[in-house]
Design a protein around this motif. Sequence first.
Motif, mmCIF file in Angstrom:
data_model
loop_
_atom_site.group_PDB
_atom_site.id
_atom_site.type_symbol
_atom_site.label_atom_id
_atom_site.label_comp_id
_atom_site.label_asym_id
_atom_site.label_seq_id
_atom_site.Cartn_x
_atom_site.Cartn_y
_atom_site.Cartn_z
ATOM 1 N N LEU A 128 1.809 18.105 -8.382
ATOM 2 C CA LEU A 128 3.040 17.403 -8.039
ATOM 3 C C LEU A 128 2.818 16.393 -6.926
ATOM 4 N N ASP A 130 3.768 14.634 -3.588
ATOM 5 C CA ASP A 130 4.528 15.098 -2.433
ATOM 6 C C ASP A 130 5.608 14.063 -2.115
ATOM 7 N N ALA A 133 7.481 14.123 1.566
ATOM 8 C CA ALA A 133 6.737 13.562 2.699
ATOM 9 C C ALA A 133 6.641 12.040 2.590
ATOM 10 N N VAL A 136 9.870 10.509 3.673
ATOM 11 C CA VAL A 136 10.004 10.506 5.134
ATOM 12 C C VAL A 136 9.391 9.211 5.675
ATOM 13 N N GLN A 137 8.221 8.871 5.152
ATOM 14 C CA GLN A 137 7.562 7.628 5.588
ATOM 15 C C GLN A 137 8.398 6.405 5.190
ATOM 16 N N ILE A 292 0.118 16.395 -4.407
ATOM 17 C CA ILE A 292 -0.770 15.236 -4.309
ATOM 18 C C ILE A 292 -0.124 14.237 -3.339
ATOM 19 N N ALA A 293 -0.913 13.765 -2.394
ATOM 20 C CA ALA A 293 -0.371 12.844 -1.392
ATOM 21 C C ALA A 293 0.068 11.527 -2.027
ATOM 22 N N ASP A 295 1.076 7.431 -1.078
ATOM 23 C CA ASP A 295 0.939 6.391 -0.050
ATOM 24 C C ASP A 295 2.109 5.418 -0.102
ATOM 25 N N GLN A 304 -4.739 -3.258 -0.620
ATOM 26 C CA GLN A 304 -5.543 -2.059 -0.918
ATOM 27 C C GLN A 304 -5.177 -1.420 -2.262
ATOM 28 N N TYR A 305 -4.106 -1.943 -2.907
ATOM 29 C CA TYR A 305 -3.578 -1.243 -4.084
ATOM 30 C C TYR A 305 -3.511 -2.127 -5.320
ATOM 31 N N LYS A 310 -5.226 2.925 -6.140
ATOM 32 C CA LYS A 310 -5.908 2.145 -5.115
ATOM 33 C C LYS A 310 -6.982 1.286 -5.754
#
Lengths: 312, 209
Positions: A128, A130, A133, A136-137, A292-293, A295, A304-305, A310
């Motif tokens: 999954l 995340d 989180a 939140v960013q 899974i983190a 970005d 960068q993407y 990435k």
Amino acid sequence: MKHLNIWALLLLLCLGCGNKNKDGQPKQIAIVVSTLNNPWFVFLAESAAEKAKALGYTSKIFDSQNNTALETDHFENAIAAGYDAILFNPTDAEGSVVNATKATDADIPVFCMDREINSRTAATSQILSDSYAACVQLGKLFVGDLDRQGNYAEILGIVSDNNTWNRSKGFHSVVDNFPDLKMVAQQSAEFDRNKAMEVMESILQAHPDIKGVFCGNDAMAMGAYQATVAAGKEDQVKIYGFDGAEDAVNAVKDGKINATAMQFPKLIAEKAATLADAYFKGERNFRKKLPIAVDVVTPKNIDQYIAYGKKN
Amino acid sequence: MAKRGIKYTLLVLVGAVLVYNSVYIKSLQAVKAANKGFDVDGYASNYLFKTIPKSTAAFTDFALLRNTLQANPSEAFDAYSHAPSDGDIRYFMVNGSGVVVSKDSGYVWLEDSAKQSFKLASQYIYGTAARDAAGLVSVDSFDNTMVFNEVSEKINFLIKKQLTPTLQQLAVGDSLRFIGAIELNRKDPVLAETTIIPLHVEKSQKERR
């Protein structure tokens, strides 16, 4: 006697439903995806199929069209056809539990991708993003971009999907700390671009002064952007999406939307296929939930993407 | 007649098998009930006020972390950080002390014995650092991630309600011991700019500097 044999044969066939492939045959993996009407999920499904093929398995993609009943049919068919594993992107956090349980009870491992089901036992493992989180960013970014004040709107995804609420709650866990940021509208557009455009049009009519809109996925962010362009407010309204889809990544690059969150569908899909491979080889000890983190992608780090991931 | 009897018996049998394998009924209420039994409030309170103060082994001395980050960032992340996922954002549970050198609406700024300054959040408590920094709460323990995230929000709520008033009452020159959580990006770990989320604060004897 002849009729008796036919009936006995039919009975045996029915009782035999769910048997796995015979030894020596390539294992079959069913890839059941919530919808193929969104490029992000198409990429997820195709990435899973590619990885399955690379690992030596055959696979077939099933489109649930965001319909739990159709998803149930796919599971019935996959079980009956003797698929050896199911890589699963569920339609409904609650409603899909039964389908996963059905496969698990038939000794077919189920690996959830991206979307969650509300159970620790129904699936073999759940990979999954995340979302909380990451949002939140995004919330921190939103607060800074809007200078802690102004009216804003939120466009939600499918209300029965946990991602919808994890994203919304992560965002609000930050933004709600600032009383001068006022949410004047919150509506669902079910992760759909066209619906989001209609929702945004009505929001802009009712609240022409909004400074920002937080969208639960990129398709809706792009729909919202189209509505702001039609209303001549594309410079006034800051738009935030989630997914890392191709058009959204390009839109961040072009300054059309302010940010998205990169979910890495290829990583998720490949992980699911790799876990299925490990299961076939005898592994039985899997993490039940594997976050899974994600970005946050903005004009500052867009170089960068690329779409869905990435740059190498 | 006997043949017809066998035929109908087999038909009924086949029909029954087909129906049994085609229909699965599970109450949605039962599925929902499985998630509603979890006591988020109790879990968060127990974590913050009982588990954390006893888990000293999970803490890293703040000065040690700073030194290790300067000398070898990768080693600092590998040795001291936790996170539920494997991305660049990682969390550290630290303990330390300092003297208050300034305050504003959102933060208390402190200086430690090495004259290094850092800030504690005294108003805005958000994010998952407080839950994740010690590595004591696993997502695998929860039926769904929404409950896992509710735990984070409840911990933050308790910090804001019960710990930040102490920070807001501090005056310049006050000394403070703390346990706190910080978030750092593995790609750009700037400790001086990070905010420490307090999980335990203890005002010590006032000493004007």
